[in-house]
Write an enzyme that holds these catalytic residues in place. Sequence first.
Site, PDB file in Angstrom:
ATOM      1  N   GLY A   2     -51.756 -40.027 -16.445  1.00 36.37           N
ATOM      2  CA  GLY A   2     -50.411 -39.952 -17.017  1.00 36.37           C
ATOM      3  C   GLY A   2     -50.517 -40.149 -18.514  1.00 36.37           C
TER       4      GLY A   2
ATOM      5  N   GLU B 130     -54.497 -47.265 -10.798  1.00 32.11           N
ATOM      6  CA  GLU B 130     -55.201 -46.277 -11.618  1.00 32.11           C
ATOM      7  C   GLU B 130     -54.986 -46.561 -13.094  1.00 32.11           C
ATOM      8  OE1 GLU B 130     -55.343 -41.443 -12.501  1.00 32.11           O
ATOM      9  OE2 GLU B 130     -54.340 -42.190 -10.700  1.00 32.11           O
ATOM     10  N   ARG B 131     -53.789 -46.938 -13.468  1.00 30.31           N
ATOM     11  CA  ARG B 131     -53.499 -47.202 -14.886  1.00 30.31           C
ATOM     12  C   ARG B 131     -54.141 -48.503 -15.358  1.00 30.31           C
ATOM     13  NH1 ARG B 131     -47.723 -44.348 -13.630  1.00 30.31           N
ATOM     14  NH2 ARG B 131     -48.563 -42.253 -13.999  1.00 30.31           N
TER      15      ARG B 131
ATOM     16  N   THR C   6     -61.967 -34.800 -11.921  1.00 24.29           N
ATOM     17  CA  THR C   6     -63.100 -35.683 -12.159  1.00 24.29           C
ATOM     18  C   THR C   6     -63.993 -35.748 -10.926  1.00 24.29           C
ATOM     19  OG1 THR C   6     -61.760 -37.003 -13.672  1.00 24.29           O
ATOM     20  CG2 THR C   6     -63.743 -38.037 -12.810  1.00 24.29           C
TER      21      THR C   6
ATOM     22  N   LEU D 250     -66.527 -47.686 -40.525  1.00 26.88           N
ATOM     23  CA  LEU D 250     -67.377 -48.740 -41.075  1.00 26.88           C
ATOM     24  C   LEU D 250     -68.858 -48.393 -40.980  1.00 26.88           C
ATOM     25  CD1 LEU D 250     -65.459 -51.884 -39.780  1.00 26.88           C
ATOM     26  CD2 LEU D 250     -65.692 -51.155 -42.165  1.00 26.88           C
TER      27      LEU D 250
ATOM     28  N   GLY E 250     -50.687 -25.329 -14.088  1.00 22.18           N
ATOM     29  CA  GLY E 250     -49.303 -25.379 -14.562  1.00 22.18           C
ATOM     30  C   GLY E 250     -48.589 -26.681 -14.302  1.00 22.18           C
TER      31      GLY E 250
ATOM     32  N   GLY F 280     -49.350 -30.978 -14.821  1.00 15.02           N
ATOM     33  CA  GLY F 280     -50.196 -32.116 -15.145  1.00 15.02           C
ATOM     34  C   GLY F 280     -49.529 -33.414 -14.760  1.00 15.02           C
TER      35      GLY F 280
END
Length: 390
Positions: free
Chosen positions: A377, A255-256, A169, A350, A140, A142
Amino acid sequence: MASLPSQVLEVPKPEWMSEDLTMLEDMANRFMETEIAPHYDRFEKQQFVDRAEWEKAGANGLLCASMPEEYGGAGGTYAHEAVLIEAIGHAGVDGFGIALHNAIVAPYILHHGSEEQKRRWLPRLATGELIGAIAMTEPGAGSDLQGIKTSARKDGNHYVINGSKTFITNGQNANLIIVVVKTDPTAGARGTSLMVVETDGVEGFERGRNLDKIGMKANDTSELFVNDVRIPTANLIGTEEGQGFVQLMTELPQERLLIANQGISMIERALALTIDYARERKAFGKAVLDFQNTQFKLAELKSEATMARVFVNHCVEQHLKGALTQTTASMAKYLVTDLQCRLVDDCLQLHGGYGYMNEYPIARMFRDARVQRIYGGTNEIMKLLIARSL
């Protein structure tokens, strides 16, 4: 001659790319191509990478490369992690979860843990004896980390943890898990703490199913359940309860940036493979690359990818200087992953019908890329964070 992912954009190496990093790049590329790639189809089918491969990575100095030597690491910086992340992407073994282990889990312990915790856990993370995970997301909650329900109640010199996590992960392999908990449910963000659960032999810890995902099949992503799990109070990260949210916010820019490094490496691989395919594939009597539409599309993609590569290199440089802001990291994550998904889709187009066949690498990239806009995120959250800087 096949196009090399690392050379397809013709962007000069950044100044931070030292001689020792170039040597690491060569070694990491060889390791991924010889030790991981030949077995990758099997890893995808079984939906996890064998622990033996983690231990090989540790023996080759590819785990905890940015951790200090005194704690078993290689004494490097985030630049070393960026090189490893991109070696994974260039080899097409994106589900090998060492980036999270190295550049997300270990830094929480290094930057926020006690001296005893660093000496206890980091050397074992560096060898692969311990495989790391971080359990933030819940069924519930994230991107809204303040909404987590998992609780930790103090009982003498132990904490008793209860709750459930999902989308974790390395969830099947991990035996060191940083769990985000509420130590004070009434205090909002200030009631959040981080605690380490060593899972081996712990009563009440249970792994749920290895989740059936669209892509990233080789990476074990799991549900986790903690039912009256008792851990020593010494496993709290930080000097006191309630520091977890600040700790999370401190580490999220890296992390980002990591996700942006993953994105640009796949972008380079997709372009290299597509250029080679367009050279070799014939249609109406000539190579697909000889059609102006193909040339123009690849010219657009190479131009956009070049801008993304220059920006990612800049962000790594800023991070090495300690100057990468949350806003800039959010821009890197959002811009690169949006481009990644669009570029891979165009490259698949392609390839024509062959692009839809799983035997072609572009099909796997198409599946694997999609999660990049969600984890770390969502890109909508990135735009919200960027908007706050206006």
